[in-house]
Design an enzyme around this catalytic site. Sequence first.
Site, PDB file in Angstrom:
ATOM      1  N   GLY A 337      32.596 -33.553 -20.703  1.00 35.20           N
ATOM      2  CA  GLY A 337      32.317 -32.372 -21.522  1.00 35.20           C
ATOM      3  C   GLY A 337      33.548 -31.986 -22.309  1.00 35.20           C
ATOM      4  O   GLY A 337      34.588 -31.669 -21.717  1.00 35.20           O
ATOM      5  N   GLY A 341      31.092 -25.900 -23.727  1.00 36.99           N
ATOM      6  CA  GLY A 341      31.124 -24.656 -22.947  1.00 36.99           C
ATOM      7  C   GLY A 341      30.747 -23.433 -23.758  1.00 36.99           C
ATOM      8  O   GLY A 341      31.021 -23.358 -24.969  1.00 36.99           O
ATOM      9  N   SER A 342      30.133 -22.456 -23.070  1.00 39.42           N
ATOM     10  CA  SER A 342      29.639 -21.265 -23.777  1.00 39.42           C
ATOM     11  C   SER A 342      30.773 -20.413 -24.336  1.00 39.42           C
ATOM     12  O   SER A 342      30.553 -19.627 -25.249  1.00 39.42           O
ATOM     13  CB  SER A 342      28.766 -20.437 -22.834  1.00 39.42           C
ATOM     14  OG  SER A 342      29.514 -20.070 -21.691  1.00 39.42           O
ATOM     15  N   CYS A 344      33.690 -21.850 -25.331  1.00 36.61           N
ATOM     16  CA  CYS A 344      34.604 -22.883 -25.808  1.00 36.61           C
ATOM     17  C   CYS A 344      34.640 -22.933 -27.333  1.00 36.61           C
ATOM     18  O   CYS A 344      33.595 -22.870 -27.987  1.00 36.61           O
ATOM     19  CB  CYS A 344      34.116 -24.213 -25.261  1.00 36.61           C
ATOM     20  SG  CYS A 344      34.994 -25.598 -25.918  1.00 36.61           S
ATOM     21  N   ASP A 377      29.722 -31.196 -17.389  1.00 43.63           N
ATOM     22  CA  ASP A 377      30.495 -29.958 -17.344  1.00 43.63           C
ATOM     23  C   ASP A 377      30.363 -29.149 -18.638  1.00 43.63           C
ATOM     24  O   ASP A 377      30.882 -29.538 -19.684  1.00 43.63           O
ATOM     25  CB  ASP A 377      31.970 -30.326 -17.084  1.00 43.63           C
ATOM     26  CG  ASP A 377      32.850 -29.105 -16.967  1.00 43.63           C
ATOM     27  OD1 ASP A 377      32.315 -27.984 -16.920  1.00 43.63           O
ATOM     28  OD2 ASP A 377      34.082 -29.275 -16.924  1.00 43.63           O
ATOM     29  N   GLY A 378      29.671 -28.010 -18.537  1.00 49.22           N
ATOM     30  CA  GLY A 378      29.611 -27.070 -19.658  1.00 49.22           C
ATOM     31  C   GLY A 378      28.335 -27.178 -20.480  1.00 49.22           C
ATOM     32  O   GLY A 378      27.689 -28.223 -20.531  1.00 49.22           O
ATOM     33  N   ARG A 424      35.852 -15.488 -19.414  1.00 51.11           N
ATOM     34  CA  ARG A 424      36.754 -15.972 -20.463  1.00 51.11           C
ATOM     35  C   ARG A 424      37.031 -17.455 -20.296  1.00 51.11           C
ATOM     36  O   ARG A 424      37.045 -17.982 -19.173  1.00 51.11           O
ATOM     37  CB  ARG A 424      38.057 -15.186 -20.451  1.00 51.11           C
ATOM     38  CG  ARG A 424      38.906 -15.421 -19.215  1.00 51.11           C
ATOM     39  CD  ARG A 424      40.146 -14.537 -19.237  1.00 51.11           C
ATOM     40  NE  ARG A 424      41.062 -14.861 -18.156  1.00 51.11           N
ATOM     41  CZ  ARG A 424      42.131 -14.161 -17.859  1.00 51.11           C
ATOM     42  NH1 ARG A 424      42.409 -13.053 -18.530  1.00 51.11           N
ATOM     43  NH2 ARG A 424      42.946 -14.527 -16.883  1.00 51.11           N
ATOM     44  N   GLY A 425      37.265 -18.127 -21.415  1.00 51.87           N
ATOM     45  CA  GLY A 425      37.639 -19.536 -21.386  1.00 51.87           C
ATOM     46  C   GLY A 425      39.020 -19.687 -20.779  1.00 51.87           C
ATOM     47  O   GLY A 425      39.864 -18.805 -20.946  1.00 51.87           O
ATOM     48  N   ARG A 439      46.540 -26.761 -19.009  1.00 50.66           N
ATOM     49  CA  ARG A 439      45.239 -27.409 -19.137  1.00 50.66           C
ATOM     50  C   ARG A 439      44.951 -27.790 -20.584  1.00 50.66           C
ATOM     51  O   ARG A 439      44.245 -28.731 -20.868  1.00 50.66           O
ATOM     52  CB  ARG A 439      44.192 -26.411 -18.616  1.00 50.66           C
ATOM     53  CG  ARG A 439      42.779 -26.864 -18.615  1.00 50.66           C
ATOM     54  CD  ARG A 439      41.983 -25.743 -17.961  1.00 50.66           C
ATOM     55  NE  ARG A 439      40.563 -26.014 -17.882  1.00 50.66           N
ATOM     56  CZ  ARG A 439      39.839 -25.717 -16.824  1.00 50.66           C
ATOM     57  NH1 ARG A 439      40.385 -25.195 -15.765  1.00 50.66           N
ATOM     58  NH2 ARG A 439      38.551 -25.949 -16.823  1.00 50.66           N
TER      59      ARG A 439
HETATM   60  P1  IMP Z   1      29.712 -22.998 -19.565  1.00 50.78           P
HETATM   61  O1  IMP Z   1      29.045 -23.316 -18.272  1.00 50.78           O
HETATM   62  O2  IMP Z   1      28.909 -23.419 -20.753  1.00 50.78           O
HETATM   63  O3  IMP Z   1      30.122 -21.563 -19.666  1.00 50.78           O
HETATM   64  O4  IMP Z   1      31.024 -23.918 -19.631  1.00 50.78           O
HETATM   65  C1  IMP Z   1      31.978 -23.938 -18.608  1.00 50.78           C
HETATM   66  C2  IMP Z   1      32.947 -25.082 -18.863  1.00 50.78           C
HETATM   67  O5  IMP Z   1      33.650 -24.900 -20.087  1.00 50.78           O
HETATM   68  C3  IMP Z   1      34.050 -25.223 -17.831  1.00 50.78           C
HETATM   69  O6  IMP Z   1      33.632 -25.845 -16.649  1.00 50.78           O
HETATM   70  C4  IMP Z   1      35.111 -26.007 -18.578  1.00 50.78           C
HETATM   71  O7  IMP Z   1      34.886 -27.387 -18.567  1.00 50.78           O
HETATM   72  C5  IMP Z   1      34.927 -25.535 -19.998  1.00 50.78           C
HETATM   73  N1  IMP Z   1      35.935 -24.542 -20.391  1.00 50.78           N
HETATM   74  C6  IMP Z   1      36.465 -23.560 -19.660  1.00 50.78           C
HETATM   75  N2  IMP Z   1      37.311 -22.808 -20.400  1.00 50.78           N
HETATM   76  C7  IMP Z   1      37.304 -23.343 -21.632  1.00 50.78           C
HETATM   77  C8  IMP Z   1      37.982 -23.016 -22.845  1.00 50.78           C
HETATM   78  O8  IMP Z   1      38.721 -22.039 -22.952  1.00 50.78           O
HETATM   79  N3  IMP Z   1      37.757 -23.847 -23.901  1.00 50.78           N
HETATM   80  C9  IMP Z   1      36.932 -24.925 -23.810  1.00 50.78           C
HETATM   81  N4  IMP Z   1      36.236 -25.234 -22.714  1.00 50.78           N
HETATM   82  C10 IMP Z   1      36.430 -24.455 -21.628  1.00 50.78           C
END
Ligand code: IMP
Length: 521
Positions: A337, A341-342, A344, A377-378, A424-425, A439
Amino acid sequence: MAATRISHLDDTFYKKADAFFTANSKVGLTYDDITLATLYSEILPRNTQLDTTLADGLQLNIPAISSDMDTVTESRMAIAMALNGGLGLIHYNMPEREQLSQVSRVKYHVQGLIQDPIKISPDQFIGDVLKLIEEKKFGFSTFPVVDEKGKLLGLLSGHVVKPRYATKKVIDALTPRKAVHTITKKELGKDPIARADKFFTEHIGIHKLLVVDDDDQMLGLITMSDVERITLERKAQFKPARDAQFRLICGAAVSATRNAFGGLDEKRILEHVSALVERGVDVVAVSTAHGHSKGVGDTVKVLRDAFPKLPIIAGNVTSAAGVEYLADCGANAIKVGQGPGSICTTRIVAGVGIPQMTALYVCSRAAAKKRVSILADGGITKSGDIVKALTLSSAVICGGIFAGCTEAPGEAVEISGKMYKHYRGMGSLAAMKSGSAARYGHEKADTTRKVAAEGIEALKEVSGSVDRVLAQLIGGIQSGMGYLGAKDLEQLRSKARYIRVSPAGQREAAPHDVVELKTGN
Ligand code: IMP
């Protein structure tokens, strides 16, 4: 028999993964771009199995992992995930020793044991206790009484916590130590709930059991109502994910930490992971935005050499070469991924990343050759996305879906009558300032140049407990498997057939041309 014969017409339209993704190799596809075709089924959703193996010695009972993000997974979330059969990855935006104690909290979590019950001191007045109940809106009125060193002195029973006794001192109203039922943690044994259940049956009318150590220090409290709830839950289909010693499983994220000279800080990484292993961690995740990189590969190699049997997750990648590289370095499960991410903004900021279904397909084929598993992931927003992801991966990693849960870190805030939690990301400026800069390939103290955030700070509507959210998601996954006639995840992977969806087809897929009523919630 006719029912199971696959018609050629179906084959022309609904393709297996290799044929489908190869035919669509010119376009990056994500969850909403595709749909799965139904198949003849003799499988009822409730009879489907969801267990998944991520590495030797790392098995989950449901294919769901909570993200290693500082607004998603700390010990409370990891406990809830493991109790439901999944896994939580404790984030690393905290001092290393704090991460160690978070892991310990999960590993030594005794289900049903309230580890830090509200305690009362002997020189308080009953009136003070009544005020406390009122202020904190406690739904109970029985409290252990301890001295200043935490030693048990007795139990203040709800029967005496009444306004008429307000001016009496707790010491004069408590049930004395010798009349209070206690048990030591050792006596609780491997199955504390069964032991406590037996105790409550044998002691008519007693509803609370205090847990102490050999020096009579209060360790916790078990209530009959919790034991009854848990005993009921045990009949649930998906059992908690436990290690060989019956402890809940727990993962921890580690970063490719650099030393003052810019090289990998092998010593520090090894010391920290050794301490995590000592605490019983079941898997470490080397988590970065760009996993196909020397720093991540070297970290995985160092860990693999030092801990030959420790399951290692590494990522993130979106290419076959990335999977091969991390697998060759020693990773067992690889996070796929970049940009879905939501929270991201990687694709906007860096112009990089691959829509998730295409990335999963490419990575899954490399993973099969290397005999490693991949984790989607994401980008997961609904259970249907998980079904699609699981046709190509061994489990999903979710952030946003769990960030609104009670068990996620942080308090809920009220905005215009609605409750929200912060999400938050890890690449947002705020999170990077708290430690996650490595990271994203930046230095935490990098003030000499502008650091480009790759994530945003956001709010998620409060969504209740992890139990509730997972129950919904699991129901959806099981429905999907029922439609495909898949009794387990392996069958889901081998049976899945895909077709692309037009923009009109996407609109058709969601409720349309109606005003939705929500009466069943
Ligand atoms: P979600 O489930 O769509 O909210 O995505 C979560 C995933 O986004 C995490 O497990 C990470 O792999 C990724 N992620 C986390 N923080 C960030 C960010 O700041 N930028 C980009 N990807 C992120």
